[in-house]
Structure formats: C-alpha cells, structure tokens
Design an enzyme around this catalytic site. Structure first.
Site, PDB file in Angstrom:
ATOM      1  N   SER A 165       0.860  -1.199   0.000  1.00  0.00           N
ATOM      2  CA  SER A 165       0.000   0.000   0.000  1.00  0.00           C
ATOM      3  C   SER A 165       0.884   1.233   0.000  1.00  0.00           C
ATOM      4  O   SER A 165       2.095   1.136   0.197  1.00  0.00           O
ATOM      5  CB  SER A 165      -0.877   0.005   1.258  1.00  0.00           C
ATOM      6  OG  SER A 165      -0.098   0.427   2.387  1.00  0.00           O
ATOM      7  N   ASP A 166       0.272   2.397  -0.220  1.00  0.00           N
ATOM      8  CA  ASP A 166       1.029   3.614   0.008  1.00  0.00           C
ATOM      9  C   ASP A 166       0.877   3.944   1.494  1.00  0.00           C
ATOM     10  O   ASP A 166       0.157   3.263   2.226  1.00  0.00           O
ATOM     11  CB  ASP A 166       0.503   4.747  -0.908  1.00  0.00           C
ATOM     12  CG  ASP A 166       1.556   5.823  -1.115  1.00  0.00           C
ATOM     13  OD1 ASP A 166       1.528   6.504  -2.156  1.00  0.00           O
ATOM     14  OD2 ASP A 166       2.435   5.965  -0.233  1.00  0.00           O
ATOM     15  N   CYS A 167       1.558   5.010   1.922  1.00  0.00           N
ATOM     16  CA  CYS A 167       1.564   5.341   3.359  1.00  0.00           C
ATOM     17  C   CYS A 167       0.152   5.438   3.916  1.00  0.00           C
ATOM     18  O   CYS A 167      -0.617   6.290   3.487  1.00  0.00           O
ATOM     19  CB  CYS A 167       2.228   6.702   3.560  1.00  0.00           C
ATOM     20  SG  CYS A 167       3.963   6.580   3.596  1.00  0.00           S
TER      21      CYS A 167
END
Ligand code: GLC
Length: 717
Positions: free
Chosen positions: A261-263
């Site tokens: 995932s992204d942050c």
C-alpha cells in the site's frame, strides 16, 4: 527455498507482522513505544516492531547494519528485515527529477541514473526502492508531475522499463542492485483538478489506452513490487480495489510479486468512505491481495477477528507472507541479511567523481531550450558584462523534495557553475516568494551596468511533488515583478527556470530573449546549466509534458481525441467548433518541443507504400538537413493517427523517434518501419488489435510541427 515449514511454524501474529511495514525512525530512536504514522498516531507494540517484515525511510550502512543485528537478535523466526526507501532520481548523487530526465528522450540516461542510484543505495543498506513512478500526467496543477515522465504512454512505458532495468539489473541478488517498486497503481496522475489525493474518474478505455501501459511495461521488465495509489478509481480506492489489483494486475497480467500500500492508504479506506472502520479497511485490502500495509497497523490489529468471522481466510495471509519471503530470498537476505552493506564502499562510492560527472552530463541532456531569439545562446566565453540575477542565481536548492540523501551543500549552484566560464556579477533580486525593495533595486542596478542578464527564476521545491498542488501555475508574484523591471531595461534577458511543473510563463515567454527549462537539475545542476549556456554542451531536451498558455487550458495534452467539431488552424476563428473564445487551444510549448543551437530542415517525407497489408510493414522516410551554423542533435518523432476506429482514436500517438547528430550543412535520410503492431489498440469489444482503414503518419520535430503521409491498413487479398 521451501517456506511451507516456516509458514506452518509462524503464528498469525508473526505473519501479520511480516505484512506490516513501519517507519525506520522507530528503530533508531530510543523510544520504542510510540510510532507516529504520517498523519495518524499508531501505537506500535514491541511484538510488532521486532517481527515486522520491512521498514522504510532510514538509510546508512552503519545504521541499517545495527538495526538488522538488533532485529535478528529479537525476532522469533530470524526472518531478515527488508529495507525500503524512496530512491526516486538518485541516492546521494542526485540526478534531475524524472520529468527532467524524461526530456532527454534517452532511455540509457535513465537506466544509467537508476543504476548509479542503486549502487549508492545498496552499499548504504537498502534493498528496495519505491520507483519508478509510472503515473501518466496531464494536469500541471498536480505537484507530482515532477515525479512522472509525462503525458505519453509510449515514452512512459519505455522509461518505466529503463528505471527497472537500472535498479534491478539481471538479478536483484547481484551486488549494487535493488528491487524496484512501480507506483502508484493505478491512474493516480488523473487526480481531479490536479489536487493531490483527489478522486480519479477514468473510463476503462482511457485507463487501458493511456494510464495502464507504463505499469504493465514495468512488470514486463520484471519489476518486483507494485504500490497502490492513494486515489479512488471510479469510486473504489486503489488500495481496496479487487478488480484492479486481482482482476487486472494478478489475473490478467499474471503479476505474482508483492503489492504494497502507500503510506497509511489501507487505513484511509475509511476516509474514502469505502470501509466502516479499521477492521473493514483491513479486510478490503487483504481481499484485494495487498500484501504489505505501509505504516498503518490495521492488519496486525484486526485480521485475527476478521478470520474468525470468515471475512478473510488464513490462506490469503499465507499467500501474502509467501510472496514477502520469496522476495527476501530473491534478494539473498536469508544467506546474507546485510546484502551490500559496506561502510568503506559507502565512503568511496557515494558522490564519487564518476557519479558527479555522470550527473552533470545527464542534467545537461535533461535541459530543454524553449526560446533562443536572435541566437543569443550559446554565450561566448569572451562575453563581458553579464549579470546573473534571481532567487536561483546562487541558490543550492536545486533538488526537489524527493532528494533522498542528496545534500544542498553538495550542490553546484548556477553561479558556481557559471563563474568558472564567464566573468559575471551576481545578485538575487528577491527570494522565491518574498523580497525587499533594496534587494530588488540592487539587482536592477547591476542589470543596468550589464549588457546581458541571466535571470534564474523558479518555484521552491515544496511547491511541487507530493501534496504540492497549485491553483495558479505562474511564477511567484515577486519574481514576475523583478522580471518586469529587468525587461524594462530593454537588454537581452536569458531566463533559466528551476521548477517542478510546466508553468504558465505569460510575459516571460514573450519578453525573454532565451528560456532554458532546467527543472530541478540535481547535484550538478549549476555546472550543467553553465555548460549549456556557453555551448560546452548543446541542448537536446524535448518536453514530455505540454506547457499551457494559461491554466484555463488545463488539461492540455497532445494525444487528445478529435471531437466532432475540431478547430482547424487558428486561421478564421469559426464559432461553432471546439475552441475557447478568449484563449487558444494550442499549448504554449507542445509535447516533443525543444530547440537546439542550430536548425534542421525536414524534406521529402515518403512512404514505401500507401498500403500496409496485415502482418507486413511499410517504411516512412524523411530527409533531414542541418541548415544552421552549429552542429546539433535532432530528435525526429514519428506519430500515427488512426483516422477511424471501433472507438474514438487520439489525433496523434507517438510511435517512435530517432536522433541524428549533424554538422552544419550535413544532411541524412532517416527511416522508420510502420508495422501492424504499432496500430494495435484496445478495441471497443475489449480486444487488442489493429483495425483496417485509413491512417496518417506524421514526422516532425514536435507534436505541432509535422509533415504527414497517408496510408491504409488492409487485410491480404
Ligand atoms: C508517499 C508517496 C509514495 C512514497 C511513499 C513512501 O506518501 O505517495 O510515492 O513512495 O509515501 O515514502
């Protein structure tokens, strides 16, 4: 390695920890109890921290060696930690931002920059980089255009491949190689209104025609990881989008690597209104086969209950853990958890002379000459009375915010680069956004004493990149005031731009004698700009993203659809056609545009045949002549238009380009093959094929200056 035994021995907590990525600060701070996520506080237990699968955001041979040692001491199964970071365009030696690199129209340049970055990053302990960013972009209000390679799927695809090749080489276990992670899957570049993290609404046709090819190209090149975008795609956030992540990425494309995932984008499924709570966020992401949750901890905190409720299955967890273990094995971490970590090599390799030299050459190739009235450039080294003015005259802030381990104090400023070649005076005139009357007067007075002014203007690095969206894309007001005062003197002015997006240049474009687009040119930026200004390097850069006349045109891009009432040339301003009544349709500088220090004439475009029989090919050729007084490198571009299809087709599609270097008076013939493959596209019935009918081939120096030749695709009789 057979991981079945290990996975059997792991508890659910061990497995969920492997699927969690934490901030590296946690491991180098003395307070192991509190980890602040980027925007949300997440309490991280020691159980999670010392069994987490990977960390991001810290670097350094000594530091990472210590973290790995401490981790292996404490972790239950001694599964080595994976270290990841944003090595986007250089590690300590910083190259131009990707949108600048892309202007070189040279895939070897990108591969070389990525390879050097991987070498520096790997001896400093990293295993994975969150690069390439393959998002197609059309809206310069979006700050992250600087991290992209532009508006064209063909170039974006080949650049994505070049980045992956540079980082990964033949085998990521090899010394000085990193695993690459293509991002942000998918369509993040279409963030509505250019506002970061905003909604994206992309038709399936546009998604496949424009946005997906570059991600696919990275995977075709063997990219090991895919990062999900923050954006929701047609109502479903990428990080929980099964159709996208399982349907397209894994089932259709056969990708069996890691999806990260992204942050905190798993946690943010709630904010998107796609999950009731953190537990449902966890379930939706795991059901979309997102293997690693970056920064938030919904997996670790909720998956047990979700399994008990039958919302997710333990087999899904085991599949994710297996993919993570396999990447660690591919990196060789089970044999050597320290891979390329080497403090001595770190001292020798980072920012070494060869890397600086490469950065200087590459930065020069990324520079685009936008204007050169009266051939004022290149400047003679004998030229006296030159005033260098502007906030970027002496600034060392030539790195964008994704500067990784780059340090401003190691950057060569424009003044430092120029003073080695020219006798110049220097004054700032103003800051990026503010200034004083005295400062400006001093600069104007120095301009009055000079014969030529070099005006170094631009945006601050925090005005672009992530969360750097702007509603106006002009230069800051104080700089426009300074420029106006300088222009009023009636002397030749050369403008050098340091910026993170195509800008609305307004009067600058009209009144400057010359304009150099340098983007954020990196550690050797000042030397590269000086080399171009005095002709030690000749400009060859070409834009990969259109420069609008004004924000009112945005989005403006070359590969648009024709419309039912296309505006013909700006000859007679017909009313009932697709146009504005107050601004032109055409951008200020089109895709593919860039000047050289000479001039090239295109003649005799011809086709070997006006009929392309399926499964065969025809040739198109053009005669190119250098009609100027200097040598130069010309980037000849081939575009094709499919005049009619089962679904509307773009008015132009870049299909290839070739570079020729010619001396004054020299000429040569350049030839391209046109194949049926080039004409294939995502047809209305979800096929991928070329359809018979009329086509137009175009050859030229940019998307607006083209010579056409028509042909037809036919089935064999
Ligand atoms: C950021 C960016 C992404 C980056 C990641 C890790 O939010 O969106 O591009 O790789 O976090 O720093």
């Amino acid at each position: 390695m057979d991981f079945s035994k290990l996975i059997k021995e792991m508890t659910l907590s061990d497995k969920l920890a492997q699927m969690s990525q934490l901030l590296g600060d946690y491991y180098v701070s003395d307070d192991y109890t509190k980890l602040m996520g980027l925007s949300y506080g997440f309490d991280v237990s020691e159980e999670l921290a010392w069994n987490a699968g990977s960390i991001l955001g810290i670097t350094g041979a000594a530091k990472l060696k210590k973290v790995q040692e401490e981790y292996l001491k404490r972790s239950r199964h001694k599964i080595p930690l994976m270290f990841m970071h944003d090595v986007i365009h250089g590690f300590r030696t910083i190259f131009p931002s990707p949108l600048g690199l892309a202007c070189s129209w040279d895939f070897n340049v990108v591969e070389e920059a990525a390879s050097i970055a991987a070498k520096e990053a790997s001896v400093s302990g990293l295993h994975v980089t969150f690069s390439p960013m393959a998002d197609l972009v059309r809206d310069p209000r979006w700050g992250r255009v600087i991290e992209s390679t532009g508006e064209d799927p063909y170039l974006n695809s080949l650049y994505a491949k070049a980045f992956v090749k540079g980082y990964q080489g033949e085998n990521i276990k090899d010394e000085f190689k990193l695993a690459a992670c293509v991002k942000h899957f998918a369509g993040y570049g279409a963030s509505e209104a250019g506002r970061d993290y905003n909604t994206t609404d992309i038709s399936n046709y546009s998604l496949r025609q424009f946005h997906l090819p570059a991600y696919y190209a990275a995977i075709e090149q063997g990219c090991k990881m895919v990062m999900t975008g923050f954006n929701s795609l047609n109502g479903i956030p990428c990080t929980g989008n099964k159709d996208l992540l399982k349907g397209i990425l894994r089932d259709e494309w056969g990708f069996d690597g890691i999806v990260i995932s992204d942050c905190t984008s798993v946690y943010e499924l709630m904010m998107h209104g796609y999950a009731e709570d953190a537990k449902e966020s966890c379930e939706k992401a795991i059901n979309a086969a997102v293997d690693i949750e970056m920064l938030s901890t919904t997996y670790f905190e909720n998956a047990l209950k979700s399994i008990e409720e039958g919302k997710i299955k333990i087999e899904q967890i085991d599949e994710a853990v297996l993919r993570i273990l396999k990447l660690k094995e591919e990196l060789g971490l089970f044999e050597n958890p320290y891979k390329d970590i080497d403090e001595q090599k770190e001292k020798e390799i980072l920012l070494c002379k060869e890397h600086r030299e490469a950065a200087r050459k590459i930065a020069a190739k990324s520079i685009v000459l936008l204007k050169n009235k009266d051939k004022i450039l290149p400047l003679s080294k004998m030229q006296k009375n030159i005033a260098l003015i502007g906030p970027y005259a002496q600034s060392k802030e030539l790195l964008d915010i994704w500067k990784c381990e780059g340090r401003e104090e190691e950057v060569v400023s424009i003044y430092e680069g120029l003073k080695q070649k020219l006798d110049i005076t220097v004054s700032s005139g103003c800051g990026i956004n503010i200034g004083t009357a005295e400062e400006m007067d001093r600069a104007v007075n120095s301009a009055k004493e000079s014969d030529i002014i070099i005006l170094a203007l631009g945006e601050h690095s925090d005005m672009s990149a992530e969360a750097g969206s702007r509603g106006y894309i002009t230069l800051p007001k104080i700089q426009r005031e300074l420029a106006e005062k300088i222009f009023e003197l009636g002397k030749p002015v050369i403008v050098v731009l340091i910026n993170g997006r195509p800008l609305e240049l307004g009067e600058i474009a009209q009144k400057a004698h010359a304009i150099i687009e340098a983007w954020f040119p990196g550690t050797e930026g000042g030397n590269a700009i000086a080399d171009i200004l005095v002709g030690d390097e000749y400009p060859l850069g070409r834009l990969t993203m259109s420069f609008p006349v004004t924000i009112g045109q945005v989005p403006v891009y070359y590969n648009a659809f024709p419309t039912g009432r296309p505006k013909r040339k700006d000859s007679n301003p017909e009313r009932f056609v697709s146009r504005y009544i107050d601004i032109p349709n055409a951008p200020l500088y089109p895709f593919g545009y860039g000047l050289t220090y000479t001039e090239f004439e295109y003649n005799n475009v011809s086709l070997s045949s006006k009929t392309l029989i399926k499964d065969s090919l025809i040739n198109i050729k053009v005669n190119i002549k250098n009609i100027g007084e200097r040598a130069g490198i010309e980037t000849i571009q081939l575009y094709i238009q499919d005049m009619a299809g089962s679904i509307a087709r773009p008015i132009l599609e870049l299909k290839g380009f070739k570079k020729v270097q010619l001396k004054p008076g020299e000429e040569t013939e350049v030839q391209f093959e046109i194949t049926e493959d080039m004409l294939k596209f995502n047809t209305y019935d979800n096929g991928f094929a070329a359809e018979n009918g009329r086509f137009t081939a175009y050859i030229g120096k940019n998307a607006a200056e083209l010579i056409k030749a028509e042909f037809e695709l036919k089935a064999a009789n």
